[in-house]
Design an enzyme around this catalytic site. Structure first.
Site, PDB file in Angstrom:
ATOM      1  N   GLY A  60     -21.070 -31.603 -22.433  1.00 40.59           N
ATOM      2  CA  GLY A  60     -21.256 -30.579 -21.413  1.00 40.59           C
ATOM      3  C   GLY A  60     -20.550 -29.289 -21.783  1.00 40.59           C
ATOM      4  N   CYS A  61     -20.960 -28.198 -21.145  1.00 42.29           N
ATOM      5  CA  CYS A  61     -20.416 -26.878 -21.483  1.00 42.29           C
ATOM      6  C   CYS A  61     -18.946 -26.747 -21.082  1.00 42.29           C
ATOM      7  CB  CYS A  61     -21.255 -25.788 -20.833  1.00 42.29           C
ATOM      8  SG  CYS A  61     -21.527 -26.007 -19.053  1.00 42.29           S
ATOM      9  N   TYR A  62     -18.654 -27.005 -19.800  1.00 42.63           N
ATOM     10  CA  TYR A  62     -17.271 -26.982 -19.352  1.00 42.63           C
ATOM     11  C   TYR A  62     -16.423 -27.935 -20.194  1.00 42.63           C
ATOM     12  CZ  TYR A  62     -17.821 -24.536 -14.782  1.00 42.63           C
ATOM     13  OH  TYR A  62     -18.002 -23.630 -13.765  1.00 42.63           O
ATOM     14  N   ALA A  63     -16.991 -29.139 -20.437  1.00 48.93           N
ATOM     15  CA  ALA A  63     -16.226 -30.177 -21.124  1.00 48.93           C
ATOM     16  C   ALA A  63     -15.898 -29.780 -22.553  1.00 48.93           C
ATOM     17  CB  ALA A  63     -17.003 -31.495 -21.101  1.00 48.93           C
ATOM     18  N   THR A  64     -16.829 -29.112 -23.227  1.00 51.25           N
ATOM     19  CA  THR A  64     -16.574 -28.680 -24.598  1.00 51.25           C
ATOM     20  C   THR A  64     -15.393 -27.708 -24.648  1.00 51.25           C
ATOM     21  OG1 THR A  64     -18.875 -28.986 -25.276  1.00 51.25           O
ATOM     22  CG2 THR A  64     -17.544 -27.475 -26.584  1.00 51.25           C
TER      23      THR A  64
END
Length: 855
Positions: free
Chosen positions: A666-670
């Protein structure tokens, strides 16, 4: 950041569809739009995470089971459904409903009961009508009269009681039928009674018999029985009976798995702590419990009556006191929601083999150990070693749960924790673990990563570490040096293993999960492939799909074979120069055909969460040559033996390159993982991520979170706990991380401000900056800077910018900032990295050199 889907049930009767819509609404289930059948539609507007197609009753059941999966894990739901359907239908549950529930929570009650009905469960429902009777009497100018809590019921009062019972029964039956549930009102003919004390209480009964026939006939006919607690004498005189007492008498006849009392408090409240009591094991706790200062008056009487009831029921029976809104959670999850009361067993503490009932009883319990069951360890050898060791064991009387603890010079070790299915279902595990925590202020233990109950272990621990398919857990260890030694000893003792093929782990079903990071020591793949490859994009309408198409258009070796979008079917794909591509609406059968033809090298799933499984299964069923990347969250939490986690900077690139299936992060997770990972060994507490994204992350379908006018001069917090990326970050970090997402008024780009507790005095700001520079040395898509990264510096670029390192004056906390473009490195660029690795190209092929990241 959020997704919306359609729940579609074809061939289901409109009344039942209306029922499902109401169930979704009353239970706050996140389903979005329309339930349809033929040309008739039932409108419903809420958020959605579930998509099901079905026919008739089976379709309805499938939908409700998936909705139950939103309440608990799939394992829990399947486990309890199997448990509840293991007995005859009338033995599932007796649910006693207070009159106030019908007055104040009728729709919630009806929807909860409809949930059960639609998965084939038939509770026996018995209701009271006390508040309605009091209100009616007061309106007539009659003061309700009680002696010892029992209503004095003269003839005038009885006429009101009977009228109220009939009215409330009809209300509940009608509400159920409106939800597509067949329900049968049973207002008499079940209970026979004598007068309790005719002179004292008038028309109040003492039940002396229960006729099962009307109830069993109702269930046999496929209808929920809805009973009142009215009874009759042999001569036909109607008598009033307390509903709790009537429910108890029903339980003695039917011997159900569950007796449920619905009340407003939602359980028994501890008068000292003001907290809800989760579980009471009567055999172990009753005597001590009844001596507690807060157990008095009605609470004491209630517990006493429940004990007297359960003493004569099968040990598998239990009582639940629960709020109506939490009924499903109580029934279908391990944690429950109200107060569960059961007989349980007294726990037995032993310290030598001679205290066990027999050698065979211990040997049988040891067979639950996976090493012994597989033959990797001999039960006889273990017993011989145990006979010469100092140990303490804890178990219930039938040894459904067995815990063996050995002293250790560092921290006491829970060497074995073995539990049967019955032990898990009856939560004996919690009882045993409570004894362990009472006797051992600190403890360590090891569990296989693929253990189906591993999320329970995460919940009991305060720390964990994963290596080679096994997880070290501990609690009560506060000293960082001791933790380091525990991890060191554990790492030295664990031989490399892999999870059994096809065995899915439940390790990461909660945010307290863990997965270790790669050492990142393996060399990067060289990328020698120069052949052309064809990509099929399923779900190409969104922002991520558009960006990936643009990247493929500039790639030296990739070309598009198919783009699939239901909304854009038949239209020409704009902005792609390598050929003319027309949008298709590819079905599961189409994917099977295309995979069999061999014209696709890489499938990319750009679909909402929860949707792509049928497409993946269709491709896999052909056993072709292609590979798959999923841009959603569906496969980010499965073992990496099945789906590689595609974050090349923090995972082994060779593993990604060799994988047939890749889960794109995921974007936030990256961004958060890149910002936290270098500090993992220094973290002492809960890192907190304050994330703000541009509104492109909210997708293309209109909502307040992607409405520029609504966002103007505004900031929207959302999903304040349990966001899917919170779980993802925590999973990959190997420790719990708090994450609070927001949407801002810019279009693309994410800003992270992350507060990380560290060991006091361990690092300065300058040392942290040097640590990050060294950690990401050679990583072209991660840039480290002393400055605070800004969204305007990262928007439209293909990397992650990390910096702004600041340690507080107390030297026990560092703040790290990160910025990432959510559509590029947060999605499309990362997908291209994974495609390149998986197909043998250079990792950065097709990624513009001049837009890697800007300091």
């Amino acid at each position: 950041m959020s997704s919306k889907l359609l729940v579609s049930l074809k061939g289901v009767k409109p009344a039942r569809l209306q029922g499902i819509a109401s169930i979704l609404a009353a239970n706050h289930s996140p389903v979005n739009r329309v339930i349809q059948t033929g040309t008739k539609r039932v409108g419903y507007s809420k958020r959605c995470v579930s998509s099901v197609s079905g026919v008739g009753t089976e379709g309805t059941r499938s939908t409700v089971v998936q909705l139950l999966n939103n309440i608990g894990s799939k394992r829990e739901v399947e486990q309890y459904l199997k448990y509840f359907t293991s007995v005859s239908q009338q033995q599932f549950a007796i649910i006693k409903v207070g009159g106030a529930i019908i007055s104040d929570n009728l729709q919630e009650l009806a929807s909860c009961l409809a949930f059960l009905y639609h998965v084939g469960l038939y509770p026996i429902i018995l209701h009271g009508t006390g508040p309605q009777v009091n209100g009616r009497l007061e309106a007539l100018g009659v003061e309700p009269d009680y002696i010892d809590g029992i209503r004095i019921t003269d003839e005038r009062t009885m006429s009101v009681v009977r009228q109220c019972f009939l009215e409330q029964n009809l209300k509940l039956v009608t509400a159920l039928e409106q939800l597509g549930v067949r329900a049968r009102p049973i207002t008499s003919g079940v209970f026979t009674a004598d007068y309790l004390d005719k002179d004292k209480y008038k028309l109040v009964g003492n039940i002396n018999g229960v006729c099962k026939d009307p109830i069993e006939a109702s269930i046999k006919a496929g209808a929920l029985p809805v009973l009142t607690s009215l009874a009759e004498t042999v001569s036909g005189q109607t008598l009033n009976v307390n509903a709790d007492i009537a429910a108890g008498e029903l339980a003695r006849i039917f011997e159900p798995l569950k007796i449920v009392y619905l009340n407003e408090k939602g359980g028994i409240i501890n008068g000292n702590t003001k907290e809800k009591v989760s579980v009471i094991n009567l055999d172990e706790e009753y005597d001590d419990l009844m001596q507690q200062s807060w157990v008095k008056y009605g609470t004491k009487l209630k517990i006493k009556e429940i004990k007297e009831l359960l003493d004569f029921l099968p040990r598998s029976s239990s009582v639940a006191i629960i709020n109506v809104q939490d009924l499903q959670k109580e029934l279908f999850t391990d944690s429950g929601a109200g107060t569960m009361i059961r007989r349980g067993y007294k726990l037995v503490r032993r310290s030598n083999l001679g205290e066990f009932p027999s050698p065979d009883s211990l040997r049988n319990a040891l067979q639950r150990d996976p090493d012994i069951a597989s033959g990797a360890e001999s039960a006889a050898s273990y017993l011989r070693n145990l006979s010469s060791s100092q140990f303490v064991s804890y178990s219930d009387e039938p040894m459904e749960v067995l815990a063996i603890v050995k002293e250790n010079s560092l921290v006491s070790q829970l060497e074995k924790f073995l539990c049967s299915k019955v032990g898990w279902l009856n939560n004996v595990t919690d009882n045993v673990f409570s004894s362990l925590k009472r006797d051992f202020p600190s403890l360590q233990w090891v569990v296989r990563e693929d253990d189906e109950n591993i999320s329970w272990h995460f919940g009991k621990s305060e720390g964990s570490y994963l290596k080679n398919g096994k997880v070290l857990f501990w609690y009560g260890v506060k000293d960082l040096n001791t933790v380091s030694q525990l991890v060191k000893d554990f790492s030295a003792s664990v031989a490399p293993t892999t999870s059994p093929a096809g065995h899915k782990s439940n390790a990461f079903s909660s945010s307290q999960s863990t997965r270790s990071y790669s050492t990142r020591s393996a060399p990067k793949p060289q990328g020698v492939n120069k052949e052309k490859a064809r990509v099929a994009l399923i779900g190409a309408r969104g922002f991520t799909g558009r960006n990936l198409i643009a990247l493929i258009d500039q790639h030296p070796h990739l070309e598009l074979a198919h783009v699939s979008s239901r909304e854009l079917k038949g239209k020409k794909l704009e902005g792609y120069s390598k050929g003319e591509i027309i949008y298709e609406n590819l079905s599961v059968d189409d994917l099977k055909r295309l995979e069999a033809e061999g014209g696709v090298d890489m499938w990319v799933m750009a679909l909402p969460n929860g949707v792509c499984k049928p497409f993946v299964e269709a491709i896999e069923s052909v056993k072709g040559k292609s590979k798959i990347i999923d841009l959603g969250a569906d496969y980010r939490f499965v073992p990496e033996t099945e789906w590689a986690y595609g974050l090349p900077e923090l995972n082994e690139r060779q593993k990604i390159a060799a994988a047939k299936k890749i889960a794109n992060p995921g974007c936030y997770a990256t961004g958060a993982q890149v910002a936290i990972a270098p500090l993992l060994e220094f973290i002492t507490g809960l890192p907190t991520v304050f994330g703000v994204s541009g509104y492109s992350g909210a997708g293309t379908k209109p909502s307040p979170k992607n409405d520029p006018a609504f966002l103007s001069d505004n900031l929207i917090p959302y999903s304040l706990t349990n966001h899917i990326h919170e779980r993802e970050i925590s999973t990959r970090m190997g420790r719990e991380v708090a994450f609070v997402p927001h949407v801002a008024q810019w279009f693309q780009g994410i800003s992270h401000t992350i507060s990380i507790p560290i060991k006091k005095g361990s690092l300065t700001s300058e040392q942290i900056h040097e640590l990050y520079e060294k950690f990401y040395e050679g990583e072209r898509l991660v840039k480290v800077t002393e400055d605070v990264p800004l969204v305007k510096s990262i928007s439209g670029t293909h990397g992650v910018l990390v910096g702004g390192f600041k340690v507080n004056d107390a030297q026990d906390r560092v703040v790290v900032c990160a910025a990432i473009d959510n559509l590029l490195k947060g999605a499309a660029t990362q997908c291209l990295q994974n495609i390149n690795l998986a197909l043998g190209y250079g990792e950065y092929d097709g990624i513009p050199e001049n837009k890697i990241a800007q300091k």
